[in-house]
Design an enzyme around this catalytic site. Structure first.
Site, PDB file in Angstrom:
ATOM      1  N   THR A  26     -16.093   2.745  -7.311  1.00 40.50           N
ATOM      2  CA  THR A  26     -16.851   2.037  -8.351  1.00 40.50           C
ATOM      3  C   THR A  26     -18.302   1.821  -7.940  1.00 40.50           C
ATOM      4  O   THR A  26     -19.197   1.790  -8.787  1.00 40.50           O
ATOM      5  CB  THR A  26     -16.162   0.683  -8.643  1.00 40.50           C
ATOM      6  OG1 THR A  26     -14.888   0.975  -9.211  1.00 40.50           O
ATOM      7  CG2 THR A  26     -16.943  -0.160  -9.623  1.00 40.50           C
ATOM      8  N   TYR A  54     -15.369   2.800 -17.059  1.00 38.46           N
ATOM      9  CA  TYR A  54     -16.420   3.550 -16.377  1.00 38.46           C
ATOM     10  C   TYR A  54     -15.783   4.673 -15.589  1.00 38.46           C
ATOM     11  O   TYR A  54     -14.584   4.673 -15.342  1.00 38.46           O
ATOM     12  CB  TYR A  54     -17.215   2.636 -15.436  1.00 38.46           C
ATOM     13  CG  TYR A  54     -16.353   1.991 -14.377  1.00 38.46           C
ATOM     14  CD1 TYR A  54     -15.690   0.797 -14.628  1.00 38.46           C
ATOM     15  CD2 TYR A  54     -16.182   2.599 -13.131  1.00 38.46           C
ATOM     16  CE1 TYR A  54     -14.871   0.222 -13.678  1.00 38.46           C
ATOM     17  CE2 TYR A  54     -15.356   2.021 -12.175  1.00 38.46           C
ATOM     18  CZ  TYR A  54     -14.705   0.839 -12.457  1.00 38.46           C
ATOM     19  OH  TYR A  54     -13.889   0.280 -11.510  1.00 38.46           O
ATOM     20  N   THR A  91     -12.690   0.351  -3.971  1.00 37.68           N
ATOM     21  CA  THR A  91     -12.044  -0.829  -3.395  1.00 37.68           C
ATOM     22  C   THR A  91     -10.513  -0.727  -3.395  1.00 37.68           C
ATOM     23  O   THR A  91      -9.858  -1.419  -2.624  1.00 37.68           O
ATOM     24  CB  THR A  91     -12.460  -2.102  -4.162  1.00 37.68           C
ATOM     25  OG1 THR A  91     -12.117  -1.945  -5.534  1.00 37.68           O
ATOM     26  CG2 THR A  91     -13.941  -2.381  -4.007  1.00 37.68           C
ATOM     27  N   ASP A  92      -9.957   0.138  -4.256  1.00 35.47           N
ATOM     28  CA  ASP A  92      -8.495   0.152  -4.401  1.00 35.47           C
ATOM     29  C   ASP A  92      -7.772   0.472  -3.092  1.00 35.47           C
ATOM     30  O   ASP A  92      -6.743  -0.129  -2.784  1.00 35.47           O
ATOM     31  CB  ASP A  92      -8.071   1.177  -5.474  1.00 35.47           C
ATOM     32  CG  ASP A  92      -8.347   0.679  -6.883  1.00 35.47           C
ATOM     33  OD1 ASP A  92      -8.780  -0.475  -7.038  1.00 35.47           O
ATOM     34  OD2 ASP A  92      -8.120   1.449  -7.836  1.00 35.47           O
ATOM     35  N   LYS A 149      -7.176  -6.126  -0.611  1.00 34.98           N
ATOM     36  CA  LYS A 149      -7.689  -6.360  -1.969  1.00 34.98           C
ATOM     37  C   LYS A 149      -6.671  -7.240  -2.693  1.00 34.98           C
ATOM     38  O   LYS A 149      -5.498  -6.859  -2.809  1.00 34.98           O
ATOM     39  CB  LYS A 149      -7.888  -5.032  -2.708  1.00 34.98           C
ATOM     40  CG  LYS A 149      -8.421  -5.222  -4.110  1.00 34.98           C
ATOM     41  CD  LYS A 149      -8.819  -3.913  -4.782  1.00 34.98           C
ATOM     42  CE  LYS A 149      -9.386  -4.193  -6.173  1.00 34.98           C
ATOM     43  NZ  LYS A 149      -9.881  -3.001  -6.849  1.00 34.98           N
ATOM     44  N   GLU A 167      15.328 -13.787   9.625  1.00 32.59           N
ATOM     45  CA  GLU A 167      16.372 -13.795   8.593  1.00 32.59           C
ATOM     46  C   GLU A 167      17.228 -12.527   8.655  1.00 32.59           C
ATOM     47  O   GLU A 167      18.309 -12.479   8.091  1.00 32.59           O
ATOM     48  CB  GLU A 167      15.731 -13.931   7.206  1.00 32.59           C
ATOM     49  CG  GLU A 167      15.117 -15.304   6.982  1.00 32.59           C
ATOM     50  CD  GLU A 167      14.627 -15.483   5.567  1.00 32.59           C
ATOM     51  OE1 GLU A 167      15.380 -15.218   4.613  1.00 32.59           O
ATOM     52  OE2 GLU A 167      13.456 -15.877   5.407  1.00 32.59           O
TER      53      GLU A 167
HETATM   54  C1  SIN Z   1     -13.183   0.238  -7.236  1.00 26.95           C
HETATM   55  O1  SIN Z   1     -13.868   0.934  -6.514  1.00 26.95           O
HETATM   56  O2  SIN Z   1     -13.415  -0.971  -7.335  1.00 26.95           O
HETATM   57  C2  SIN Z   1     -12.009   0.716  -8.027  1.00 26.95           C
HETATM   58  C3  SIN Z   1     -11.903   2.179  -8.131  1.00 26.95           C
HETATM   59  C4  SIN Z   1     -11.758   2.825  -6.800  1.00 26.95           C
HETATM   60  O3  SIN Z   1     -11.098   2.295  -5.914  1.00 26.95           O
HETATM   61  O4  SIN Z   1     -12.331   3.917  -6.638  1.00 26.95           O
END
Ligand code: SIN
Length: 366
Positions: free
Chosen positions: A52, A65, A131-132, A204, A321
């Site tokens: 992103t 996007y 971020t994924d 995340k 457990e």
């Molecule tokens: C992001 O970057 O926030 C989401 C999409 C991705 O991980 O490329």
């Protein structure tokens, strides 16, 4: 004196063996020889992978996007003041949304970073990334780089064209941390939203919020503010696992536990040839009685089974457990299922196959 713009022109992009400056000195008539101050800035290699942070929307307020539409060099050009922190060299490794991140890109990144450090081409590396799966790439690189020089991942929750895009500030702070001598010897770090996280701790944890990265078990290792970078955790010794020469990692599947769970997914994973299974267990890494019978069949067939948790917070310790000793299982400690999968793959690829050796590696860096 060289102008601020002139300094920004130092950013170059390299494709394969050839060096292709996107920006050059040619059009800037105010360019003077690089001063002593400039050449002593740390050299930061920026490796762009997409995400992103490199995303573009049709309008500034659009919700949808395309991730990975802007190049790393374009990204850097939109970060005012970054040229005062470091001499940057930008290379495009991939331009993908990180849900498509894969072993091929991971090996490419790892080998490029190792080469840059071995040849003394850079004092630090910044990776721009979606971020994924950022936490997975960070964790993989942390396990295989084994160098004290900083490697920082950053990204953004809003595309580069959005109102209040967070990418430029995150990029600026990532370079600031990379250029800081205190960042050495801390393994791979993730920098977003004024916080510095370890590759081991970070996850995340929100689908859309800017403050999506947290280290639920370990906490942030530092903070970035306008005046400084403040580390609040000690530096640590780094693991170093070899990259398999054939660029292949063994198949390790994650099985997500749930109410009314049977052993089907576990039996299928064994049939599909998995060398390892990570259970995203309920609570403290639990599965149903039926699924536990499947786990026992898997370990008897020589498949390594790691118990992690779907909870997202807290440790899965041995023999609390579930009787791990009896079933020959590995407890993931603080590692979430997606990181446990990577560590198990790397350990198997490095010839570690006994539950005891694998447990030692999972517990090692705590
Ligand atoms: C992001 O970057 O926030 C989401 C999409 C991705 O991980 O490329």
């Amino acid at each position: 004196m060289i102008s601020r713009r002139g300094l920004a022109l130092l950013v170059a992009i390299m494709g394969g063996a050839s060096v292709m400056p996107v920006f050059s000195y040619a059009k800037d008539t105010s360019v003077a020889p690089v001063s002593h101050k400039q050449v002593t800035l740390p050299r930061v290699l920026v490796l762009a992978t997409g995400g992103t942070i490199s995303g573009k929307a049709d309008t500034r307020s659009a919700i949808g996007y395309d991730a990975g539409a802007v190049t790393g060099a374009q990204l850097i050009a939109g970060v005012p003041g970054v040229e005062k922190l470091a001499v940057l060299q930008v290379e495009q490794i991939s331009n993908i949304a990180s849900q498509n991140m894969n072993n091929q890109v991971w090996f490419k990144l790892a080998e490029r970073i190792r080469r840059a450090f071995a040849n003394n081409e850079a004092d630090a590396v910044v990776i721009t990334h979606g971020t994924d799966t950022m936490e997975e790439t960070a964790f993989f690189l942390d396990a295989v780089i084994g160098d004290a020089r900083p490697v920082i991942l950053t990204g953004a929750m809003r595309p580069s064209t959005a109102i209040s895009a967070d990418g430029p500030a995150n990029m600026y702070e990532a370079v600031k941390v990379a250029a800081d001598p205190q960042a050495r010897g801390r393994g791979v770090l993730v920098v977003l939203n004024d916080e510095v996280h370890s590759a081991r701790g970070v996850s995340k944890m929100h689908t859309t919020a800017l403050q999506t990265f947290h280290s639920p078990n370990l906490g942030p290792v530092g903070y970035v503010d306008p005046a400084s970078v403040r580390f609040v955790a000690p530096a640590r010794s780094q693991q170093h696992l070899d990259l398999p020469a054939d660029h292949k990692l063994p198949r390790v599947q994650i099985v997500y536990a749930h109410a009314d769970m049977d052993a089907q997914q576990i039996d299928d994973a064994v049939k599909d040839g998995a060398r390892g299974i990570v259970i995203a267990g309920m609570g403290d890494g639990n599965v149903s009685t039926d699924a536990l019978a499947g786990v026992e069949r898997a370990t008897k067939a020589g498949v390594v089974v790691v118990r992690s948790t779907r909870v997202g917070n807290g440790f899965v310790n041995r023999d609390v457990e579930v009787d791990d000793d009896h079933y020959g299982l590995v407890a993931s400690m603080d590692l979430n299922p997606q990181k446990a999968r990577i560590l198990l793959q790397l350990l198997l690829a490095n010839g570690k196959t006994s539950a005891a050796d694998i447990q030692n590696a999972f517990s090692a860096t705590l």
